[in-house]
Write an enzyme that holds these catalytic residues in place. Sequence first.
Site, PDB file in Angstrom:
ATOM      1  N   CYS A 193      -7.121   4.882   9.297  1.00 58.38           N
ATOM      2  CA  CYS A 193      -7.895   5.900   9.081  1.00 58.38           C
ATOM      3  C   CYS A 193      -8.765   5.604   7.568  1.00 58.38           C
ATOM      4  CB  CYS A 193      -7.164   7.222   8.868  1.00 58.38           C
ATOM      5  SG  CYS A 193      -6.146   7.404   7.711  1.00 58.38           S
ATOM      6  N   PHE A 194      -9.727   6.394   7.211  1.00 57.97           N
ATOM      7  CA  PHE A 194     -10.689   6.213   6.295  1.00 57.97           C
ATOM      8  C   PHE A 194     -10.245   7.627   5.365  1.00 57.97           C
ATOM      9  CE2 PHE A 194     -13.820   6.583   3.063  1.00 57.97           C
ATOM     10  CZ  PHE A 194     -14.267   5.347   2.837  1.00 57.97           C
ATOM     11  N   ILE A 195      -9.761   7.440   4.129  1.00 55.27           N
ATOM     12  CA  ILE A 195      -9.236   8.535   3.380  1.00 55.27           C
ATOM     13  C   ILE A 195     -10.479   9.012   2.676  1.00 55.27           C
ATOM     14  CG2 ILE A 195      -7.761   9.240   1.344  1.00 55.27           C
ATOM     15  CD1 ILE A 195      -6.114   6.652   1.976  1.00 55.27           C
ATOM     16  N   TYR A 250       8.759  -8.155 -10.383  1.00 49.92           N
ATOM     17  CA  TYR A 250       7.263  -8.403 -10.549  1.00 49.92           C
ATOM     18  C   TYR A 250       7.333  -9.959 -10.818  1.00 49.92           C
ATOM     19  CZ  TYR A 250       2.234  -7.372 -11.247  1.00 49.92           C
ATOM     20  OH  TYR A 250       1.028  -7.479 -10.883  1.00 49.92           O
ATOM     21  N   GLU A 300      -3.442   1.348   4.253  1.00 47.23           N
ATOM     22  CA  GLU A 300      -4.206   0.332   3.718  1.00 47.23           C
ATOM     23  C   GLU A 300      -5.741  -0.077   4.502  1.00 47.23           C
ATOM     24  OE1 GLU A 300      -2.259  -3.576   3.035  1.00 47.23           O
ATOM     25  OE2 GLU A 300      -0.305  -2.707   3.145  1.00 47.23           O
ATOM     26  N   GLY A 301      -6.283   1.169   5.125  1.00 49.72           N
ATOM     27  CA  GLY A 301      -7.394   1.054   5.682  1.00 49.72           C
ATOM     28  C   GLY A 301      -7.249   0.674   7.181  1.00 49.72           C
ATOM     29  N   ALA A 302      -5.840   0.685   7.800  1.00 53.55           N
ATOM     30  CA  ALA A 302      -5.827   0.086   8.915  1.00 53.55           C
ATOM     31  C   ALA A 302      -5.554   1.031   9.951  1.00 53.55           C
ATOM     32  CB  ALA A 302      -4.546  -0.971   8.914  1.00 53.55           C
TER      33      ALA A 302
HETATM   34  C1  LIG Z   1      -5.439  -6.331 -12.839  1.00 48.18           C
HETATM   35  C2  LIG Z   1      -4.750  -5.485 -11.901  1.00 48.18           C
HETATM   36  C3  LIG Z   1      -3.651  -4.859 -11.906  1.00 48.18           C
HETATM   37  C4  LIG Z   1      -3.068  -4.113 -10.925  1.00 48.18           C
HETATM   38  N1  LIG Z   1      -2.217  -3.195 -11.235  1.00 48.18           N
HETATM   39  C5  LIG Z   1      -1.439  -2.549 -10.423  1.00 48.18           C
HETATM   40  C6  LIG Z   1      -0.267  -1.488 -10.379  1.00 48.18           C
HETATM   41  O1  LIG Z   1      -0.089  -1.298 -11.666  1.00 48.18           O
HETATM   42  N2  LIG Z   1      -0.070  -0.885  -9.412  1.00 48.18           N
HETATM   43  C7  LIG Z   1      -0.397  -0.962  -8.361  1.00 48.18           C
HETATM   44  O2  LIG Z   1       0.159  -0.204  -7.382  1.00 48.18           O
HETATM   45  N3  LIG Z   1      -1.386  -1.866  -7.947  1.00 48.18           N
HETATM   46  C8  LIG Z   1      -1.988  -2.538  -8.918  1.00 48.18           C
HETATM   47  N4  LIG Z   1      -3.138  -3.371  -8.578  1.00 48.18           N
HETATM   48  C9  LIG Z   1      -3.416  -3.483  -7.368  1.00 48.18           C
HETATM   49  C10 LIG Z   1      -4.915  -2.461  -6.934  1.00 48.18           C
HETATM   50  O3  LIG Z   1      -5.486  -2.219  -7.993  1.00 48.18           O
HETATM   51  C11 LIG Z   1      -4.116  -1.307  -6.236  1.00 48.18           C
HETATM   52  O4  LIG Z   1      -3.700  -1.786  -5.017  1.00 48.18           O
HETATM   53  C12 LIG Z   1      -5.167  -0.217  -6.186  1.00 48.18           C
HETATM   54  O5  LIG Z   1      -4.566   0.873  -5.394  1.00 48.18           O
HETATM   55  C13 LIG Z   1      -6.386  -0.319  -5.139  1.00 48.18           C
HETATM   56  O6  LIG Z   1      -7.485   0.781  -5.370  1.00 48.18           O
HETATM   57  P1  LIG Z   1      -8.868   0.365  -5.310  1.00 48.18           P
HETATM   58  O7  LIG Z   1      -9.670   1.744  -5.371  1.00 48.18           O
HETATM   59  O8  LIG Z   1      -9.297  -0.909  -5.910  1.00 48.18           O
HETATM   60  O9  LIG Z   1      -8.798  -0.087  -3.633  1.00 48.18           O
HETATM   61  P2  LIG Z   1      -9.764  -1.263  -2.966  1.00 48.18           P
HETATM   62  O10 LIG Z   1      -9.262  -2.562  -3.505  1.00 48.18           O
HETATM   63  O11 LIG Z   1     -11.105  -0.997  -2.655  1.00 48.18           O
HETATM   64  O12 LIG Z   1      -8.817  -1.262  -1.412  1.00 48.18           O
HETATM   65  C14 LIG Z   1      -7.319  -1.719  -1.216  1.00 48.18           C
HETATM   66  C15 LIG Z   1      -7.010  -1.350   0.060  1.00 48.18           C
HETATM   67  O13 LIG Z   1      -7.094   0.110   0.544  1.00 48.18           O
HETATM   68  C16 LIG Z   1      -8.154   0.239   1.512  1.00 48.18           C
HETATM   69  N5  LIG Z   1      -8.936   1.497   1.110  1.00 48.18           N
HETATM   70  C17 LIG Z   1      -9.595   1.459   0.210  1.00 48.18           C
HETATM   71  N6  LIG Z   1     -10.115   2.854   0.096  1.00 48.18           N
HETATM   72  C18 LIG Z   1      -9.764   3.292   1.378  1.00 48.18           C
HETATM   73  C19 LIG Z   1     -10.030   4.435   1.794  1.00 48.18           C
HETATM   74  N7  LIG Z   1     -10.902   5.411   1.164  1.00 48.18           N
HETATM   75  N8  LIG Z   1      -9.394   4.752   2.946  1.00 48.18           N
HETATM   76  C20 LIG Z   1      -8.681   4.061   3.546  1.00 48.18           C
HETATM   77  N9  LIG Z   1      -8.433   2.826   2.993  1.00 48.18           N
HETATM   78  C21 LIG Z   1      -8.930   2.624   1.814  1.00 48.18           C
HETATM   79  C22 LIG Z   1      -8.739  -1.147   1.486  1.00 48.18           C
HETATM   80  O14 LIG Z   1      -9.326  -1.405   2.894  1.00 48.18           O
HETATM   81  C23 LIG Z   1      -7.674  -1.996   1.159  1.00 48.18           C
HETATM   82  O15 LIG Z   1      -6.773  -2.545   2.088  1.00 48.18           O
HETATM   83  C24 LIG Z   1      -3.651  -4.118  -9.426  1.00 48.18           C
HETATM   84  C25 LIG Z   1      -4.849  -4.917  -9.423  1.00 48.18           C
HETATM   85  C26 LIG Z   1      -5.347  -5.546 -10.445  1.00 48.18           C
HETATM   86  C27 LIG Z   1      -6.641  -6.335 -10.271  1.00 48.18           C
END
Ligand SMILES: Cc1cc2nc3c(=O)[nH]c(=O)nc-3n(C[C@H](O)[C@H](O)[C@H](O)COP(=O)(O)OP(=O)(O)OC[C@H]3O[C@@H](n4cnc5c(N)ncnc54)[C@H](O)[C@@H]3O)c2cc1C
Length: 485
Positions: A215-217, A399, A211-213
């Site tokens: 490292c950076f992927i 859910y 969760e970004g806590a």
């Molecule tokens: C409408 C909707 C539906 C969803 N459905 C699902 C679902 O079906 N299943 C599911 O699992 N989730 C779901 N989610 C939640 C979300 O989409 C997921 O958690 C997704 O994995 C986040 O990806 P993102 O690229 O948008 O990350 P972000 O929103 O940009 O970041 C999410 C987290 O990851 C960290 N992070 C982001 N990029 C990096 C990186 N490069 N390195 C390290 N840390 C990083 C951030 O700090 C943050 O804590 C849903 C969200 C929405 C809004």
Amino acid sequence: MAIIGREEIVEGLKKILGEDRVITDEQVLRESSLDRYRKYEQVMEVYTQPIPAAVIYVESAQEVSEVLQFANDNEINVVPRTGHSAIEGGLETALKDSVVIDGSHMNKILKVDEYNMQVTCQCGVPLQSLDDMLRERGLTTGHSPQSKPLAQLGGLVATRSIGQFSTLYGGIEDMIVGLEAVFPNGKICRIKNIPRRAAGPDIRHIICGNEGALCFITEVTMKLFPYLPQNNRYIAYKLDDSQMKLGFDCLREVMVAGYKPSFARLYDAADAQQHFSGWLEPDKAILIWMAEGPASITAAIRDGIEELMSKHPELEVVDPKLIEKWYVGLNWGPENIAQEAIEIKETKNIGITTEVSGCWDCIYEIYKTSCERIANEIPDITMIGGHSSHSYINGTNMYFCYYYNVVDCAPEEEINKYHNPINQIICEQVLKYGGSIVHHHGLGKARAHYVTQEYGSSYYMLKTLKQAFDPNGIMNMGTLIPLRK
Ligand SMILES: Cc1cc2nc3c(=O)[nH]c(=O)nc-3n(C[C@H](O)[C@H](O)[C@H](O)COP(=O)(O)OP(=O)(O)OC[C@H]3O[C@@H](n4cnc5c(N)ncnc54)[C@H](O)[C@@H]3O)c2cc1C
């Protein structure tokens, strides 16, 4: 908190990345201070979190390394970001003068290796465009979260995301082959691509779900599977809402019998009405399976599930074509988010979700008692219900979906009047019955304060990882591990 001022932070970042990729526009900064955990504040454009010093766009692992070293030396809190679809506060900039490191410019698909059935991508590759490209070649990652049109690979790995076809393909932790990530001291680490190894612990799991806590992927290699939608088979039954216990038992029977459908769901009546109101009676719950893969396997799975379910006279067969039609529109893109915001502004009625998991022997109690408590204890509820959408041999997820009218409270008060108390009830019931308070969205900042209860004695291991990799406390502070008050 940073040991240099806001202006020095911005200057330092500009030296590393140049002027153009260091954004200090006030509105961008405000919008980057939160995510959908504070959906009501986001929609009402009320910003209560500390506004970051800058949002920066990185384009290589080397740049990430230089930025993290700068942040580490100056104790600047950084918040990694890719798709910005987080819903548990993982993107909140909880400390003053934080920097949001956005990886969405790192959007190259580096290698499609059809012989070894794996694909390597930079962290900012959108899952939708990756899977669209693969499907044209008859392949798929098998990953299909509802947020597929929004999320990117870095965030998907960082949150341990899961998709709609998880019962066959697993969560993202089952799909990852190798990874590259950068740690706070600037160290770039690569985990090579191999089918399996037994050379010590599986260190991919330090990165996946961090969760970004930690490292950076920067790079992700995922498995590939054949894409054979022509063979999909759909199976569905309706049952009385009062028979949700039977519904969970039916999901269990299919898993325990050894079938591997890709999709396995049970909706209670309240939630089912949000999806199937055109043809499903308001007092009916619904069970749905989909089988994917080679034709001989999908036919066998369908026949096997039908045989198992024929032993339950309480179930009524649903036309599979209705399910096939519904299933096509399951994902949510930017247009759905925009429409939802309009509706929330107009009606002051908001829908939120909380996802948890439990073994088969407790999931029904978690579901039933949480719904009862929310209905009895929270004001202005207009809908409470939910569905199970990810099943395993030993249990399933729940859910929860809930809607409420926001009555007599300012946007900044909404979260403490409604959302947090509902989350609290669900977490209390889950912990009471022995489940997990987070099935797939991550702890974020929303549920970080339950981390010691969730982990129990193994919290020692998580805390030790945090201290070892992030001794100066710069990586997304408040996420996973709560801030000290
Ligand atoms: C409408 C909707 C539906 C969803 N459905 C699902 C679902 O079906 N299943 C599911 O699992 N989730 C779901 N989610 C939640 C979300 O989409 C997921 O958690 C997704 O994995 C986040 O990806 P993102 O690229 O948008 O990350 P972000 O929103 O940009 O970041 C999410 C987290 O990851 C960290 N992070 C982001 N990029 C990096 C990186 N490069 N390195 C390290 N840390 C990083 C951030 O700090 C943050 O804590 C849903 C969200 C929405 C809004």
